[in-house]
Design a protein around this motif. Sequence first.
Motif, PDB file in Angstrom:
ATOM      1  N   GLY A 168      16.165  10.328  -3.300  1.00 24.31           N
ATOM      2  CA  GLY A 168      14.956   9.646  -2.839  1.00 24.31           C
ATOM      3  C   GLY A 168      13.997   9.329  -3.964  1.00 24.31           C
ATOM      4  O   GLY A 168      13.394   8.245  -4.008  1.00 24.31           O
ATOM      5  N   ALA A 169      13.849  10.265  -4.896  1.00 25.86           N
ATOM      6  CA  ALA A 169      12.975  10.035  -6.047  1.00 25.86           C
ATOM      7  C   ALA A 169      13.482   8.871  -6.888  1.00 25.86           C
ATOM      8  O   ALA A 169      12.703   8.023  -7.361  1.00 25.86           O
ATOM      9  N   LYS A 170      14.806   8.804  -7.075  1.00 24.19           N
ATOM     10  CA  LYS A 170      15.391   7.689  -7.827  1.00 24.19           C
ATOM     11  C   LYS A 170      15.210   6.380  -7.078  1.00 24.19           C
ATOM     12  O   LYS A 170      14.922   5.339  -7.681  1.00 24.19           O
ATOM     13  N   ALA A 204      12.366   1.691   3.083  1.00 29.97           N
ATOM     14  CA  ALA A 204      13.785   1.902   2.780  1.00 29.97           C
ATOM     15  C   ALA A 204      14.289   3.070   3.613  1.00 29.97           C
ATOM     16  O   ALA A 204      13.507   3.961   3.988  1.00 29.97           O
ATOM     17  N   VAL A 205      15.592   3.073   3.924  1.00 29.20           N
ATOM     18  CA  VAL A 205      16.195   4.148   4.710  1.00 29.20           C
ATOM     19  C   VAL A 205      17.512   4.548   4.048  1.00 29.20           C
ATOM     20  O   VAL A 205      18.292   3.683   3.632  1.00 29.20           O
ATOM     21  N   TYR A 206      17.751   5.861   3.937  1.00 25.86           N
ATOM     22  CA  TYR A 206      19.039   6.329   3.434  1.00 25.86           C
ATOM     23  C   TYR A 206      19.502   7.550   4.207  1.00 25.86           C
ATOM     24  O   TYR A 206      18.707   8.243   4.849  1.00 25.86           O
ATOM     25  N   GLU A 207      20.815   7.794   4.180  1.00 26.27           N
ATOM     26  CA  GLU A 207      21.391   8.960   4.835  1.00 26.27           C
ATOM     27  C   GLU A 207      21.868   9.953   3.774  1.00 26.27           C
ATOM     28  O   GLU A 207      22.190   9.558   2.657  1.00 26.27           O
ATOM     29  N   TRP A 208      21.919  11.223   4.148  1.00 23.11           N
ATOM     30  CA  TRP A 208      22.232  12.248   3.154  1.00 23.11           C
ATOM     31  C   TRP A 208      22.948  13.425   3.813  1.00 23.11           C
ATOM     32  O   TRP A 208      22.790  13.683   4.995  1.00 23.11           O
ATOM     33  N   ARG A 235       0.816  -1.219   0.000  1.00 23.00           N
ATOM     34  CA  ARG A 235       0.000   0.000   0.000  1.00 23.00           C
ATOM     35  C   ARG A 235       0.845   1.262   0.000  1.00 23.00           C
ATOM     36  O   ARG A 235       0.426   2.308  -0.484  1.00 23.00           O
ATOM     37  N   LEU A 236       2.069   1.208   0.561  1.00 17.49           N
ATOM     38  CA  LEU A 236       2.896   2.398   0.686  1.00 17.49           C
ATOM     39  C   LEU A 236       4.368   2.036   0.536  1.00 17.49           C
ATOM     40  O   LEU A 236       4.859   1.114   1.189  1.00 17.49           O
ATOM     41  N   ALA A 237       5.075   2.782  -0.323  1.00 16.58           N
ATOM     42  CA  ALA A 237       6.536   2.731  -0.380  1.00 16.58           C
ATOM     43  C   ALA A 237       7.043   3.942   0.390  1.00 16.58           C
ATOM     44  O   ALA A 237       6.818   5.089  -0.019  1.00 16.58           O
ATOM     45  N   LEU A 238       7.707   3.703   1.518  1.00 13.02           N
ATOM     46  CA  LEU A 238       8.127   4.768   2.429  1.00 13.02           C
ATOM     47  C   LEU A 238       9.650   4.789   2.521  1.00 13.02           C
ATOM     48  O   LEU A 238      10.271   3.837   2.989  1.00 13.02           O
ATOM     49  N   ALA A 239      10.262   5.905   2.064  1.00 11.66           N
ATOM     50  CA  ALA A 239      11.719   6.075   2.129  1.00 11.66           C
ATOM     51  C   ALA A 239      12.040   7.121   3.190  1.00 11.66           C
ATOM     52  O   ALA A 239      11.614   8.275   3.081  1.00 11.66           O
ATOM     53  N   ASN A 267      17.867  -1.164   2.096  1.00  9.57           N
ATOM     54  CA  ASN A 267      17.208  -1.200   0.791  1.00  9.57           C
ATOM     55  C   ASN A 267      15.789  -1.740   0.958  1.00  9.57           C
ATOM     56  O   ASN A 267      15.437  -2.266   2.015  1.00  9.57           O
ATOM     57  N   TRP A 268      14.996  -1.633  -0.062  1.00  9.52           N
ATOM     58  CA  TRP A 268      13.573  -1.912   0.043  1.00  9.52           C
ATOM     59  C   TRP A 268      13.291  -3.276   0.672  1.00  9.52           C
ATOM     60  O   TRP A 268      13.776  -4.298   0.206  1.00  9.52           O
ATOM     61  N   GLN A 269      12.507  -3.234   1.746  1.00  7.29           N
ATOM     62  CA  GLN A 269      12.037  -4.436   2.414  1.00  7.29           C
ATOM     63  C   GLN A 269      10.524  -4.348   2.560  1.00  7.29           C
ATOM     64  O   GLN A 269      10.002  -3.336   3.024  1.00  7.29           O
TER      65      GLN A 269
END
Length: 233
Positions: free
Chosen positions: A124-126, A71-75, A23-27, A86-88
């Motif tokens: 994030g968009a990528k 998914a989680v990333y640092e910036w 239902r949701l892709a959350l980064a 990465n996507w789980q």
Amino acid sequence: MIRWIIAMGLAILAGPIKAEQCRLALALAMDISVSVDDAEDLLQRQGLAAALLAPEVQEAFFSSPLPVALAVYEWSGQSTQHVILNWQIIENKGNLIAAATQISQSIRSNQGSATAMGHALRFGAKLLQSAPSCLFHTIDLSGDGSNNDGYGPQIAYQRFFTRDVVVNGLVINAADFEGELFLVPFFENNVLHGPGAFLEVAQGFEDFERAMRKKLKRELSGLQIGAIGRVGQ
């Protein structure tokens, strides 16, 4: 659950439903710019891991028949973005524990540079382009400062975003005076994007876990009804 049933009813009226995986892709995007020291970075990682396992957040994760992709990333600077998780697809408590453990055990990839929000949002968009097929798409940008490197959020939205991506914000108000006068309005006017976008404020890094719990519960419990039309496209 009631919102989910209403949303699915609207989707049926809009046309045939795609066989979506989630239902949701959350980064979730964490700030590691130079203003964030190692102790504060640790508070973010441990706080996010703890927030994911909070009872109310777990309940929100599993409040719908369709799961959530996380998914989680640092910036920080223009070329400083790194995927932590990465996507789980979070289908059960075991998946959530595994994700939280990976986040809590992660090590900062860079000691920090400037604050390039536009570049963080482009990343994030990528990242969303490689997400599982989901009904909704959200980026959650946390930060303790405003953009000071490269292009800003509005340029990123114009160049790299589709209309159905929502960006929420979490301000880490490390200095009350500066945060209340400048940082909160900056996020409100420049970072928030898309239908239903909202802002949470952490009063310092020690408050990050509480603010993250509150924000995750809201993101996971609600649906961006205004974007439901894409389901039938």
